[in-house]
Design a protein around this motif. Structure first.
Motif, mmCIF file in Angstrom:
data_model
loop_
_atom_site.group_PDB
_atom_site.id
_atom_site.type_symbol
_atom_site.label_atom_id
_atom_site.label_comp_id
_atom_site.label_asym_id
_atom_site.label_seq_id
_atom_site.Cartn_x
_atom_site.Cartn_y
_atom_site.Cartn_z
ATOM 1 N N PRO A 553 31.322 -61.083 9.563
ATOM 2 C CA PRO A 553 31.043 -59.802 10.222
ATOM 3 C C PRO A 553 29.798 -59.827 11.104
ATOM 4 O O PRO A 553 29.793 -59.240 12.183
ATOM 5 N N LEU A 554 28.733 -60.509 10.653
ATOM 6 C CA LEU A 554 27.521 -60.582 11.469
ATOM 7 C C LEU A 554 27.795 -61.333 12.769
ATOM 8 O O LEU A 554 27.339 -60.938 13.847
ATOM 9 N N LYS A 555 28.542 -62.418 12.664
ATOM 10 C CA LYS A 555 28.918 -63.176 13.859
ATOM 11 C C LYS A 555 29.758 -62.327 14.809
ATOM 12 O O LYS A 555 29.563 -62.349 16.032
ATOM 13 N N ALA A 556 30.678 -61.549 14.254
ATOM 14 C CA ALA A 556 31.532 -60.688 15.082
ATOM 15 C C ALA A 556 30.714 -59.609 15.785
ATOM 16 O O ALA A 556 30.937 -59.302 16.960
ATOM 17 N N ALA A 557 29.745 -59.016 15.069
ATOM 18 C CA ALA A 557 28.912 -57.970 15.660
ATOM 19 C C ALA A 557 28.044 -58.526 16.781
ATOM 20 O O ALA A 557 27.898 -57.905 17.842
ATOM 21 N N LEU A 558 27.465 -59.705 16.567
ATOM 22 C CA LEU A 558 26.651 -60.321 17.612
ATOM 23 C C LEU A 558 27.510 -60.679 18.822
ATOM 24 O O LEU A 558 27.073 -60.524 19.970
ATOM 25 N N GLY A 559 28.729 -61.149 18.574
ATOM 26 C CA GLY A 559 29.636 -61.430 19.678
ATOM 27 C C GLY A 559 29.964 -60.182 20.472
ATOM 28 O O GLY A 559 30.055 -60.208 21.707
#
Length: 733
Positions: A553-559
């Protein structure tokens, strides 16, 4: 949820005639309701609570004659000084009398009497006051106003009716149909079957028809801005086609594995349908979340679009299975259809006959390349997105004015002629309302207020006051030296408010279309960080539920943040700074429409989560069934790349079709959404995501045990469905 949707899909196929009949009845009823109950849409953007809106409300209550829509007819004589001649004065009087007699007009002001004449005696402005507000002016009244002055033009004079009264609804024409045509071609190439492509398109069009008809039926009881139906149409078409595409694609895979059409559609709705429901829910939540910024017209736009997305989801998981039941094996290409029909029940078709399963395909090759060179790929992608985002800090927001309208349009011609004769400030005049408890207080305050305003920097002129019949309310016109969307005009609005704020005994409020636009833009700018934080937090929470992970989820939000920054940068560079503006048919660069950034964040969030779910859910599905993290990443990308590519191209085509509209608001919305989808799908989700997933390895799926127990299991990968059907159990948890 997967098991429930599995049963829903099979039930829809079994009762396909009833399901199709019910949706057709809903479409007809909604269409009849729209035809009989449709109300007008609003072309103004009001903001309750702002000073400019309070002033308009006060005028409507105490000075109704001055609260209606206004027009300004620009007049240009054949030669300098001609307005001062008897012949010129006669022409002006003829035009004023004709304007005063127009339907819906209260009166017109002779420019020679109020000094609205250029210093060279060649240009004049005829002020026209309508009895009703801009949205109540009928098409017949507006047409009559646009045609005023034909006799004067025959004498060699130039007449250009303009002003706020010219605002109308943006028209939907044939250009956006090109986007739908491109989407149909992409579907045909993806499926290799005219039946599958046509059925998917038909399903989406029925959903859009129901959604738009329902929206117009409600327009009689709720106030819709003119852009709300177009936004709903954009999203309804894009997600409707995409959601049907995902389910049809999974259904075809199931058929090629030897399943019967009924079982294939049940499993397709149970697996891909679960992802569709979740993805649709994220779009709906993000759009409905626009209500938290407490801006009525934006709330209505968000809810209208959310309603069409909801219908697109319902159509995809009910009508699509029914249509697939009618199609049978015809959803497959002809060369595969005969192979499937001749195979024994339950016997899968050879993998070599199924292009999307061929591990030598582009999706698998790209995934292997990205995971092998993951660090350089991540660095190059981040550098590229960073460069695209460079113009973002220079973004300015405003509501569009006539100076940015399409060249040759009546509003643009009038604006250009006014600017030519008087300067840009005359196209965005301000209005100051002075209201006292009695006529004496107002009369005493007006000279003081006028003097304060005249001393303010960047003020060109202050017009004599207009008084209400009881004398308690006065209206002063203020002409800036700069245009409506100029930064100096925005500064002037604040300076005037500061200057007159201390006047005693009366209420002094600044309004006018320019002031309204500035107030709207500032309130939206203030709400933008709050909404962005809400959306990012929501994405982390939702994806944590789906993937049972913290890092994914953190990776998705940063993306998502990368997508938004790059999209803003490109949009600012083209629409505000004018780079390559001719490629999108933009005549005049200008600040971005004030609600575009916050609307773009809400929509792109939902669409970004679509691609994240469809790609990463397959990675997790393979990981929990025993693949290594790298193998799962390659498999997820390989299986999902073709469908996600098609889905992104379809969305880009649909959104891109609206770029060709003349309305600058719709043009910028269509462009920003199309480029945002391209960046998110191809750069972020299909490049950065697999590279980062490969870099994280098994750690990508780590979640503390206590949090794992606390979170509900939404099971969009269909693990519960597999257990229900007796499939093999996962080897990882």
């Amino acid at each position: 949820m997967a098991t429930l949707l599995y049963r829903l899909g099979r039930g829809a196929l079994r009762r396909r005639r009833l399901v199709v009949a019910l949706w057709l009845v809903v479409l007809v009823v909604a269409g009849l309701a729209a035809a009989t109950l449709r109300g007008p849409t609003a072309s103004n953007f009001t903001m309750p609570g702002t000073e400019s809106q309070r002033a308009l409300d006060l005028l409507s209550e105490q000075f109704p004659a001055a609260s209606g829509a206004t027009g300004a007819i620009a007049l240009k004589a054949p030669a300098d000084g001609q307005l001062g001649t008897p012949e010129g004065q006669a022409v002006v009087q003829e035009l004023v009398q004709e304007a005063s007699a127009l339907p819906g007009v209260v009166g017109a002001v002779n420019p020679l009497q109020v000094g609205a004449v250029s210093p060279n005696g060649r240009y004049a402005l005829v002020q026209v006051q309508f009895a009703t507000g801009r949205d109540e002016v009928t098409d017949e009244q507006r047409t009559a106003y646009e045609e005023v002055g034909a006799a004067v033009e025959a004498k060699g004079w130039q007449v250009a009716p303009g002003g706020e009264v010219l605002g109308g609804e943006p028209e939907i024409g044939s250009t956006e149909a090109l986007g739908v045509l491109v989407a149909a071609i992409v579907l045909f190439i993806t499926f290799g079957s005219l039946v599958a492509a046509g059925m998917t398109m038909l399903n989406a069009l029925i959903g859009v028809g129901v959604g738009m008809a329902g929206l117009f039926a409600l327009s009689g009881v709720i106030e819709l801005t003119s852009t709300a139906p177009i936004l709903a149409l954009m999203l309804g078409l894009a997600v409707g086609i995409d959601y049907s595409l995902f389910i049809t694609s999974r259904h075809r895979q199931n058929l090629l594995e030897g399943l019967s059409p009924e079982e294939a559609v049940g499993r397709a709705v149970g697996t891909a349908g679960s992802a569709v429901v979740f993805a649709g829910a994220t779009v709906v939540i993000a759009l409905a979340g626009l209500a938290v910024v407490n801006i009525p017209f934006l709330t209505v736009m968000g809810l209208a679009a959310a309603a069409t997305v909801t219908i697109a989801v319902l159509v995809a998981i009910t009508l699509q299975p029914a249509l697939l039941g009618f199609a049978g094996h015809r959803v497959l290409p002809r060369k595969l259809r005969s192979t499937v029909e001749s195979a024994a029940p339950g016997e899968p078709v050879g993998e070599e006959t199924l292009p999307v399963e061929d591990r030598s395909g582009f999706g698998f090759r790209w995934a292997r390349f990205v995971t092998r060179f993951r660090v350089p790929v991540i660095l190059v992608a981040l550098l590229g997105l960073g460069l695209l985002a460079l113009p973002t800090p220079d973004m300015r927001l405003a509501l569009p004015d006539a100076s940015t309208a399409t060249e040759g349009s009546p509003a643009r011609v009038a604006s250009d002629l006014t600017t030519e004769g008087f300067g840009p400030g005359f196209t965005g005049r301000l209005a100051v309302v002075v209201a006292g408890d009695d006529a004496q207080a107002t009369a005493a305050a007006v000279p003081q207020v006028a003097a304060m305003i005249q001393r303010t920097e960047n003020v060109l002129a202050v017009a004599p006051p207009q008084l209400s019949p009881d004398g308690r309310t006065a209206l002063l016109g203020v002409v800036p030296k700069t245009g409506p969307t100029d930064e100096a005009t925005e500064t002037l609005v604040h300076d005037v408010r500061d200057a007159v704020g201390g006047v005693q005994g009366v209420e002094v409020l600044l309004t006018g279309a320019t002031a309204v636009g500035i107030d709207v833009s500032e309130k939206l700018s203030d709400a933008l960080p709050i909404y962005l934080l809400l959306v990012v937090g929501l994405s982390v929470l939702l994806l944590m539920l789906v993937f049972r992970s913290l890092l994914v989820p953190l990776k998705a939000a940063l993306g998502f943040l990368l997508t938004v920054a790059a999209t803003f940068g490109i949009t600012v560079g083209i629409f505000q700074q004018g780079h390559l503006a001719s490629l999108v048919g933009l005549d005049t660069p200008a600040p971005l429409v004030s609600f575009l950034p916050i609307l773009l964040i809400g929509i792109l969030f939902g669409l970004a989560m679509d691609y994240e779910v469809f790609l990463v859910s397959r990675m997790r599905e393979d990981f929990v069934h025993g693949d290594t993290a790298r193998e799962a990443t390659i498999s997820g990308m390989g299986h999902g790349a073709r469908v996600v590519t098609a889905a992104a191209l379809i969305m880009m085509s649909v959104f891109g079709g609206f770029v060709f509209l003349e309305d600058p608001i719709i043009k910028s919305m269509g462009f920003a959404l199309a480029i945002g989808v391209a960046i998110d799908a191809f750069v972020v989700r299909m490049t950065i995501v697999p590279a980062v997933m490969s870099l994280l390895g098994d750690r990508a799926w780590w979640l503390p045990r206590w949090l794992n127990r606390a979170l509900p299991n939404v099971d969009i990968e269909g693990e519960g469905l597999r257990e229900h059907l007796g499939d093999r159990t996962p080897t990882r948890v």
